[in-house]
Write a protein that holds these residues in place. Structure first.
Motif, PDB file in Angstrom:
ATOM      1  N   ALA A 296       0.838  -1.196   0.000  1.00 21.48           N
ATOM      2  CA  ALA A 296       0.000   0.000   0.000  1.00 21.48           C
ATOM      3  C   ALA A 296       0.871   1.244   0.000  1.00 21.48           C
ATOM      4  N   GLU A 301      -4.939   2.864   2.831  1.00 24.10           N
ATOM      5  CA  GLU A 301      -4.892   1.586   2.111  1.00 24.10           C
ATOM      6  C   GLU A 301      -4.339   0.488   3.021  1.00 24.10           C
ATOM      7  N   ASN A 305      -6.105  -3.029   4.296  1.00 27.98           N
ATOM      8  CA  ASN A 305      -5.460  -4.333   4.074  1.00 27.98           C
ATOM      9  C   ASN A 305      -5.261  -5.076   5.390  1.00 27.98           C
TER      10      ASN A 305
END
Length: 319
Positions: A296, A301, A305
């Protein structure tokens, strides 16, 4: 007279046949290991072979047969395994042209110095004390050694291999990672080595850490937290909060930049990954459940994840 000549000829043939059969015969009843020193000859080696019942007859007879029926090639140095029942002719062929026993000791990629030292110490065919081994000083590979060789000599070969590898790779490095010495390359490569078991990921993992070093962001690498606890061996449990907060020269959750030294012996591929990191904007990565990672570029992000990873672990009953 003709009968006498024929009888004499028959006796000569029989004698030669007997010698030839004796030459082919002999051999101990069990497999035998023999060591041949550099410069040994059949003359110097034969008494030991006779004591082990490896030669037909005695040394005088065997040497005479070897001159008459064998090859004049020199004896090789090395360790030889002589199978049970090996005859005189086959024994000479083994010593002159056979393959000596090949003994190997393997340092796997990412093996820490403490494990290498234990492996050397446990090897029954090596001699002498194991010298102190600096972390990251050995190149992982398989190394041949001779029986009764000194452990210190084997360590020197491993260290020489690492030195030569760095001297070869360093001049061709890219400028994509802010490391300025070969020692720093080994430190970062040791972290990369410990972070992934997938060879294809190494350059991207290296790229993430190079990005962090470039902007002054802490590495936050779990393996650097574990190293002071286990000296590089597997932790076997989750990292404790106290360990994440520990103040030492390795914990990259608490210090900026690289740790004070390597945390393992990195292989050539991880060193190459650090010297030629993949171009990436990623600053983060987390396990993806397959043995690899998902990368990421932003914290948002990464948090998404991580949430997926935690959900996967919960579904597997790991949390």
């Amino acid at each position: 007279m003709r009968k006498l000549a024929a009888a004499a000829a028959a006796l000569a043939v029989a004698a030669l046949l007997g010698i030839y059969l004796l030459w082919l015969g002999g051999g101990a009843s069990a497999p035998t290991t023999i060591m041949v020193e550099e410069g040994a000859t059949l003359t110097s080696l034969c008494p030991g072979l006779e004591r082990k019942y490896l030669v037909p007859g005695n040394c005088t007879t065997y040497r005479a047969m070897a001159r008459l029926l064998g090859s004049p090639d020199p004896i090789q140095a090395g360790e030889f395994e002589v199978p049970a029942g090996t005859g005189g002719a086959a024994l000479l062929e083994l010593l002159q042209h056979g393959r000596p026993v090949q003994r190997l000791i393997t340092v796997t990629e990412g093996m820490p110095a403490i494990s290498v030292a234990e492996k050397l110490a446990a090897n029954p065919y090596l001699t002498g004390a194991t010298p102190p081994i600096g972390e990251g000083s050995l190149l992982p590979d398989s190394y041949g050694y001779e029986r009764a060789e000194a452990r210190s000599a084997v360590v020197r070969r491993m260290q020489t291999a690492m030195t030569r590898t760095l001297e070869q790779l360093w001049p061709e490095r890219s400028t994509d990672c802010p490391i300025v010495t070969k020692e720093q390359a080994v430190i970062l490569a040791s972290i990369v080595e410990k972070e992934t078991g997938k060879p294809a990921e190494r350059p991207t993992i290296a790229g993430v850490y190079c990005n962090r070093l470039r902007i002054g962001m802490k590495l936050d690498a779990d393996p650097t937290v574990i190293y002071p606890v286990t000296k590089g061996k597997p932790l076997g449990r989750r990292i404790l909060k106290s360990e994440l907060n520990a103040k030492n020269g390795y914990n990259t959750y608490r210090i900026e930049g690289l740790p004070q030294g390597p945390i393992a012996n990195p292989g050539r591929a991880s060193i190459e990954a650090v010297l030629h990191p993949a171009p990436t904007k990623a600053l983060y990565f987390v396990a993806d459940g397959t043995g690899g990672h998902v990368f990421a570029a932003t914290l948002a992000e990464q948090q998404a994840n991580v949430a997926k990873w935690f959900a996967l672990r919960k579904a597997r009953g790991q949390m």
